[in-house]
Scaffold this active site. Structure first.
Site, short mmCIF file in Angstrom:
data_model
loop_
_atom_site.label_atom_id
_atom_site.label_comp_id
_atom_site.label_asym_id
_atom_site.label_seq_id
_atom_site.Cartn_x
_atom_site.Cartn_y
_atom_site.Cartn_z
N LYS A 287 -22.25 32.48 31.63
CA LYS A 287 -23.18 33.62 31.67
C LYS A 287 -22.40 34.87 32.06
O LYS A 287 -21.72 34.89 33.08
CB LYS A 287 -24.30 33.34 32.69
CG LYS A 287 -25.20 34.53 32.98
CD LYS A 287 -26.15 34.21 34.13
CE LYS A 287 -26.97 35.42 34.54
NZ LYS A 287 -27.84 35.15 35.71
N VAL B 185 -38.46 22.24 43.08
CA VAL B 185 -38.93 23.22 42.11
C VAL B 185 -38.07 23.17 40.86
O VAL B 185 -38.55 23.10 39.73
CB VAL B 185 -38.95 24.63 42.72
CG1 VAL B 185 -39.28 25.69 41.67
CG2 VAL B 185 -39.96 24.68 43.86
N GLU C 255 -32.67 38.52 37.95
CA GLU C 255 -31.32 38.73 38.49
C GLU C 255 -30.81 37.53 39.29
O GLU C 255 -29.89 37.66 40.10
CB GLU C 255 -31.26 39.98 39.37
CG GLU C 255 -31.55 41.29 38.64
CD GLU C 255 -30.39 41.81 37.83
OE1 GLU C 255 -29.36 41.12 37.74
OE2 GLU C 255 -30.52 42.92 37.26
#
Length: 513
Positions: A79, A46, A347
């Site tokens: 991040k 994916v 999230e």
């Protein structure tokens, strides 16, 4: 004794599992257990999970992967937060229609400033009242300096990464450093004995692969846990409506364009758009519900968000099954990754749950087959609890919205769409702030600090009238607010922009701890 483990499927989930197991078993040349990973050369992964949480730093260090190498090889960036735009009110209702879910722990020790923020009317956003990290993000600054050792910084941080490159880094580490055997072939059949255990899996070009334990990391295909064992999938689309994503890779217009130090999650009429800044490109995608919009309209929404450059870019469509398995470990088969379940990319739940499940498997792995049934019951119990609580947390983002500009948001706000466990928790928190005693299990994927940032970022109302008399240190809380402001003024002179620091790290490297 358990002598061999076969992991079916590569990708991030497969290789994270291989690394966790190999480290736990002692690594190359030290273990009596052979780990084999079977990966199809014909089935693409994916590969859109580009966001992580701070726990990934511990995982990388645990695997023996240098942060410098990870940043260089995975197009990775720092991040520090998820910035939620237009989630609370309808678009255009306010120029400040956003909030930060930052990674720093809120200032609740030694004085819990949360009740004082609730009691004192002020213009401070919640994240700015209990942390300085939201301001660091909005200023485009990195979470550390070049002088900080690997995996250490001024603030808590995670990473954005290229999922395909990350899988390759994990594969190289598992094979070259930890002795995992890598087999490239397609699974053609599964042989199960009279007891229900898998004896071996058949492949098209590598023969039969025997094992004592099999780990299903074959993604949504779930070749073992679903196709062979028929374990029920517990659908959660009645709570979480989004079921489709369109992903796009967006190049920077200029090589020195700023890199956001946070994920940007922008709510749209039928879902939300992620915007993740890597070193060489942005990963942008629209997560939406096919019940409330069609693919053509969704693509138009995404291309309008990206702007002029989008006309030349291709979209990749990904269908998602929202929910989890009734059981995750059956006989001698364990599912990890998308075969276990999926709760949309909000999230960064994907990599978080893959990593946690693989770590738990590595720690609980029995030495003898006779202990497998007892271990599987424990694994299933802990995993089910984790999945249920994750669904509560993600649903909360939608349920607390005040948007009424589309049926998607109106339906998400209905109590009938929320899990009863979430409604009961919110009912308690209407009359007192959340407490650490509300999060009693160490198997919570999201804890008190996560709930505080989202609850009060979403303007959740807690009535403090019944308990206001308990809080008599208002002056000290004001001092905390002032201290954060001063600390940020100092940090502005020390921290560099995200892109600038990443460039220096890739050139010079970081010192090891």
């Amino acid at each position: 004794m358990i002598k061999s483990i076969v992991i079916v499927g590569g990708g991030t989930a497969g290789w994270i599992t291989a690394n966790h197991l190999a480290v736990a078993l002692g690594g190359a040349g030290k273990s009596s257990v052979q780990i084999t990973l079977l990966e199809s050369p014909d089935i693409p992964t994916v590969g859109v999970g580009e966001g992580t949480v701070p726990a990934m730093r511990n995982t990388l260090a645990h695997f023996g992967i240098r942060e410098t190498d990870f940043l260089r090889e995975c197009d990775a960036t720092f991040k520090q937060s998820i910035k939620f735009v237009d989630w609370v009110h309808n678009p255009g209702a306010s120029v400040n229609n956003f909030y930060h879910h930052v990674f720093d722990y809120p200032a609740i020790y030694p004085l819990n400033t949360v009740p004082y923020w609730l009691l004192e009317p002020n213009n401070l956003k919640f994240a700015d009242a209990v942390s300085l990290q939201g301001k660091v993000c909005d200023a485009g600054l990195a979470p550390k300096m070049i002088t900080h050792p690997e995996f250490q910084g001024v603030t808590e941080y995670a990473y954005h990464l290229d999922a395909g490159k990350f899988s390759q880094l994990l594969a190289n580490n598992a094979v070259n450093k930890l002795g995992v055997k890598h087999v490239k072939a397609n699974l053609t059949d599964v042989d199960i004995d009279e007891s229900g255990d898998i004896q071996f899996v058949k492949t098209d070009r590598a023969g039969d692969l025997k094992g004592d334990l099999f780990v299903d990391c074959s993604g949504f295909n779930a070749l073992l846990i679903d196709k062979k064992y028929k374990v029920k999938f517990i659908d959660q689309s009645q709570h979480l409506f989004v079921d489709t994503a369109l992903a796009m890779q967006v190049p920077y217009q200029n090589p020195d364009d700023p890199i956001a130090s946070h994920t940007i999650a922008t709510a749209k009429q039928s879902g939300w758009i992620w915007d993740i800044g890597l070193s060489s490109r942005r990963g942008v995608g629209y997560v939406y519900s096919s019940q409330y919009t069609d693919d053509t309209s969704a693509e138009e929404t995404l291309r309008n968000y990206v702007g002029g450059a989008a006309s030349e870019l291709q979209c990749r469509k990904i269908s998602m099954k929202i929910g989890y398995r009734e059981k995750f470990w059956v006989n001698n088969c364990v599912s990890i990754g998308l075969s276990q379940g999926f709760v949309e990319p909000l999230e960064a739940t994907g990599l978080l749950l893959f990593d946690a499940a693989a770590k738990m498997l590595a720690e609980l792995l029995p030495g003898h087959k006779q202990d497998m049934a007892k271990t599987s019951r424990l694994f299933n119990q802990r995993s089910t609890y984790t999945w249920k609580r994750v669904i509560d947390f993600i649903k909360m983002h939608y349920y607390l919205s005040q948007r009424d500009d589309s049926e998607f948001w109106i339906d998400n706000r209905k109590a009938s769409s929320a899990p009863q466990s979430l409604l009961e928790a919110l009912d308690l928190w209407h009359n007192r702030p959340p407490s650490e005693y509300d999060f009693f299990s160490r198997f919570e994927a999201f804890n008190l600090d996560n709930y505080l940032y989202v609850l009060y970022g979403m303007e959740f109302q807690t009535n403090m009238s019944g308990i206001a008399g308990r809080y008599t240190q208002a002056e000290k809380s004001q001092e905390f607010y002032r201290r954060f402001s001063q600390q940020f003024d100092e940090l502005k002179t020390q921290l560099e922009p995200n892109r600038k620091l990443l460039g220096r790290i890739k050139k010079y490297g970081l010192q090891t701890c």
